[in-house]
Design a protein around this motif. Structure first.
Motif, PDB file in Angstrom:
ATOM      1  N   MET A  60      -6.688   3.287  -5.382  1.00 44.06           N
ATOM      2  CA  MET A  60      -7.981   2.494  -5.338  1.00 44.06           C
ATOM      3  C   MET A  60      -7.452   2.061  -3.951  1.00 44.06           C
ATOM      4  O   MET A  60      -8.992   1.826  -3.127  1.00 44.06           O
ATOM      5  CB  MET A  60      -8.579   1.791  -6.506  1.00 44.06           C
ATOM      6  CG  MET A  60      -9.920   0.818  -6.124  1.00 44.06           C
ATOM      7  SD  MET A  60     -11.478   2.350  -6.175  1.00 44.06           S
ATOM      8  CE  MET A  60     -11.676   1.507  -5.136  1.00 44.06           C
ATOM      9  N   LYS A  61      -7.017   1.748  -3.350  1.00 44.05           N
ATOM     10  CA  LYS A  61      -6.297   0.771  -2.429  1.00 44.05           C
ATOM     11  C   LYS A  61      -6.287   2.270  -0.918  1.00 44.05           C
ATOM     12  O   LYS A  61      -6.804   1.747  -0.673  1.00 44.05           O
ATOM     13  CB  LYS A  61      -4.826   0.364  -2.432  1.00 44.05           C
ATOM     14  CG  LYS A  61      -4.392  -0.143  -1.129  1.00 44.05           C
ATOM     15  CD  LYS A  61      -5.361  -1.310  -0.498  1.00 44.05           C
ATOM     16  CE  LYS A  61      -4.425  -1.924   0.782  1.00 44.05           C
ATOM     17  NZ  LYS A  61      -5.113  -3.059   1.166  1.00 44.05           N
ATOM     18  N   THR A 114      -7.890  -1.646 -12.845  1.00 41.48           N
ATOM     19  CA  THR A 114      -7.772  -0.086 -11.963  1.00 41.48           C
ATOM     20  C   THR A 114      -7.522   1.098 -13.713  1.00 41.48           C
ATOM     21  O   THR A 114      -8.078   2.318 -13.433  1.00 41.48           O
ATOM     22  CB  THR A 114      -7.860   0.471 -10.875  1.00 41.48           C
ATOM     23  OG1 THR A 114      -6.102   0.267 -10.995  1.00 41.48           O
ATOM     24  CG2 THR A 114      -8.180  -0.338  -9.736  1.00 41.48           C
ATOM     25  N   ASP A 119      -8.418 -10.037  -3.471  1.00 39.94           N
ATOM     26  CA  ASP A 119      -8.417  -9.368  -4.291  1.00 39.94           C
ATOM     27  C   ASP A 119      -7.668  -8.183  -4.674  1.00 39.94           C
ATOM     28  O   ASP A 119      -6.600  -8.001  -3.659  1.00 39.94           O
ATOM     29  CB  ASP A 119      -9.901  -8.352  -3.593  1.00 39.94           C
ATOM     30  CG  ASP A 119     -11.085  -9.200  -3.302  1.00 39.94           C
ATOM     31  OD1 ASP A 119     -10.964 -10.524  -4.149  1.00 39.94           O
ATOM     32  OD2 ASP A 119     -12.186  -8.875  -2.629  1.00 39.94           O
ATOM     33  N   MET A 135      -6.169  -5.001  -7.416  1.00 33.29           N
ATOM     34  CA  MET A 135      -6.375  -3.959  -7.926  1.00 33.29           C
ATOM     35  C   MET A 135      -4.920  -3.347  -8.466  1.00 33.29           C
ATOM     36  O   MET A 135      -4.085  -3.666  -7.874  1.00 33.29           O
ATOM     37  CB  MET A 135      -7.119  -2.481  -6.828  1.00 33.29           C
ATOM     38  CG  MET A 135      -7.899  -2.402  -5.338  1.00 33.29           C
ATOM     39  SD  MET A 135      -7.765  -2.023  -4.126  1.00 33.29           S
ATOM     40  CE  MET A 135      -7.131  -3.317  -3.413  1.00 33.29           C
ATOM     41  N   ASN A 155     -10.654   2.386  -0.995  1.00 33.80           N
ATOM     42  CA  ASN A 155     -10.549   1.170   0.044  1.00 33.80           C
ATOM     43  C   ASN A 155     -10.225   0.998   1.535  1.00 33.80           C
ATOM     44  O   ASN A 155     -10.892   0.548   1.949  1.00 33.80           O
ATOM     45  CB  ASN A 155      -9.795  -0.435  -0.716  1.00 33.80           C
ATOM     46  CG  ASN A 155     -10.728  -1.699  -0.267  1.00 33.80           C
ATOM     47  OD1 ASN A 155     -11.526  -1.934  -0.138  1.00 33.80           O
ATOM     48  ND2 ASN A 155     -10.084  -2.514   0.905  1.00 33.80           N
ATOM     49  N   ASN A 156      -9.175   1.461   1.779  1.00 33.87           N
ATOM     50  CA  ASN A 156      -8.573   1.521   3.136  1.00 33.87           C
ATOM     51  C   ASN A 156      -9.210   2.875   4.255  1.00 33.87           C
ATOM     52  O   ASN A 156      -9.758   2.604   5.214  1.00 33.87           O
ATOM     53  CB  ASN A 156      -7.137   1.459   3.785  1.00 33.87           C
ATOM     54  CG  ASN A 156      -6.419   0.409   3.674  1.00 33.87           C
ATOM     55  OD1 ASN A 156      -6.928  -0.837   2.569  1.00 33.87           O
ATOM     56  ND2 ASN A 156      -4.826  -0.021   3.313  1.00 33.87           N
ATOM     57  N   LEU A 201     -12.252   3.431   3.837  1.00 33.66           N
ATOM     58  CA  LEU A 201     -13.735   2.554   4.168  1.00 33.66           C
ATOM     59  C   LEU A 201     -13.161   1.858   5.251  1.00 33.66           C
ATOM     60  O   LEU A 201     -14.206   2.032   6.373  1.00 33.66           O
ATOM     61  CB  LEU A 201     -14.100   2.361   3.076  1.00 33.66           C
ATOM     62  CG  LEU A 201     -14.759   3.331   1.635  1.00 33.66           C
ATOM     63  CD1 LEU A 201     -15.275   2.729   0.531  1.00 33.66           C
ATOM     64  CD2 LEU A 201     -16.147   4.615   1.732  1.00 33.66           C
ATOM     65  N   SER A 202     -12.945   1.247   5.126  1.00 37.75           N
ATOM     66  CA  SER A 202     -12.716   0.220   6.193  1.00 37.75           C
ATOM     67  C   SER A 202     -12.059   0.491   7.631  1.00 37.75           C
ATOM     68  O   SER A 202     -12.807   0.570   8.056  1.00 37.75           O
ATOM     69  CB  SER A 202     -11.480  -1.133   5.520  1.00 37.75           C
ATOM     70  OG  SER A 202     -10.587  -0.661   5.366  1.00 37.75           O
ATOM     71  N   THR A 227       0.508  -1.044   0.199  1.00 40.87           N
ATOM     72  CA  THR A 227      -0.074  -0.460   0.058  1.00 40.87           C
ATOM     73  C   THR A 227       1.120   1.189  -0.030  1.00 40.87           C
ATOM     74  O   THR A 227       1.448   1.560   1.147  1.00 40.87           O
ATOM     75  CB  THR A 227      -1.093  -0.355   0.851  1.00 40.87           C
ATOM     76  OG1 THR A 227      -1.529  -1.577   1.425  1.00 40.87           O
ATOM     77  CG2 THR A 227      -1.950   1.686   1.175  1.00 40.87           C
ATOM     78  N   SER A 280      -6.711  -6.791  -1.195  1.00 41.26           N
ATOM     79  CA  SER A 280      -7.025  -6.209  -0.229  1.00 41.26           C
ATOM     80  C   SER A 280      -7.976  -7.912   0.172  1.00 41.26           C
ATOM     81  O   SER A 280      -7.505  -8.919  -0.477  1.00 41.26           O
ATOM     82  CB  SER A 280      -8.838  -5.654  -0.658  1.00 41.26           C
ATOM     83  OG  SER A 280      -9.424  -5.358   0.040  1.00 41.26           O
TER      84      SER A 280
END
Length: 297
Positions: A172-173, A163, A136, A138, A176-177, A179-180, A98, A124
């Motif tokens: 995108m990572k 992507t 997953d 990206m 994603n992170n 959000l999590s 990341t 992910s």
């Protein structure tokens, strides 16, 4: 038919499972050790070769995967007299870390004249998924380069999403992170408010689990909260702070106001600043409780 020789740097919690699946698919594999010798020795026992330096690993590889902490570590293994680039060979580097997207795009541009392609392919899901081949991924990169590395990635991934150009995978990572890790900060604060009101974590879980707000991230977070399984979600608070810091720097570079991301980052900054950087993300619930005068469950 397997033709590419694969190198792998970063055989830690995620990387060991990924590398094991690459070996199982029949790819020749070279790995480079770090402080923890056990994963390297296990992979060598399965048929991998150990390289002493990134330069030596690059000389023995066509594609090199990196699964390290972030941009600083990526640059450290690529640059320098013993770095991957110093081998002077054509190479495709797949950065599964990341990393900061702005660093990724600059590095890709610097490496291209030297015959080195840099693709970003962050991950992910969990170490368990790495072992089971169900991660997953990206991927940012040119379509032809992504097509070349896809068979290798599919040895450890269930879902692969292209992507766009190099740098978009890492962007995108970070989203994603965001959000999590945002969920993690929300869970910790909600649990603290519930505890102050006499609501137990068990009651909280009975309401959320199986409802619209349930998700796999919630389930691993609460496996620690309810069962006190500290290994349920093996992602450190220090890494959470790194990733949310990258996101905030990215927003600043785009001139974007991002009040939610700033608040999420501060939750993890508090955790790390109070000496809990090596703890895992679900343990944020104990830290937020303690800061509000409450005992851990």
């Amino acid at each position: 038919m397997v033709t590419d020789r694969i190198g792998f740097i970063g055989v830690g919690l995620m990387g060991q499972g990924m590398a094991t699946n690459i070996l199982a698919a029949g790819y020749p594999l070279s790995v480079m050790g770090h402080r923890n010798r056990a994963p390297v020795e296990a992979l060598v026992g399965r048929g991998a070769t150990e390289a002493a330096t990134p330069k030596a690993l690059a000389a023995a590889s066509d594609i090199v995967l990196l699964c390290v902490t972030g941009s600083d570590q990526v640059r450290a293994v690529i640059e320098g007299e013993d770095g991957l680039a110093a081998a002077g060979t054509k190479l495709t580097i797949v950065d599964c870390s990341t990393s900061d997207p702005s660093v990724t795009t600059r590095l890709a541009a610097d490496l291209a004249p030297r015959g080195i392609v840099l693709i970003d392919a962050p991950l992910s899901r969990t170490p368990k998924d790495a072992w089971e081949g169900t991660l997953d991924v990206m991927i940012g990169g040119a379509a032809v380069d992504v097509a070349r590395v896809r068979p290798v990635i599919e040895t450890f991934a269930r879902r692969v999403v292209h992507t766009g150009p190099t740098g978009t995978g890492h962007t995108m990572k970070l989203l994603n992170n965001f959000l999590s890790l945002g969920y993690g900060a929300l869970y910790a604060e909600a649990l603290m408010l519930g505890q102050k009101s006499g609501l137990t974590a068990e009651v909280f879980d009975q309401v959320i689990r199986g409802g619209r707000m349930d998700c796999p991230f919630y389930q691993t977070f609460f496996k620690y909260v309810i069962e006190r399984d500290r290994d349920a979600h093996q992602f450190t608070l220090e890494n959470a702070l790194k990733d949310t810091s990258y996101l905030n720097a990215f927003a600043q570079s785009r001139g974007a106001a991002n009040p939610m991301a700033a608040a999420v980052r501060n939750s993890y900054a508090i955790a790390v600043g109070t000496g809990h950087g090596g703890d895992y993300v679900p343990m944020l619930s104990d830290i937020i409780a303690a800061l509000n005068g409450l005992p851990p469950r």
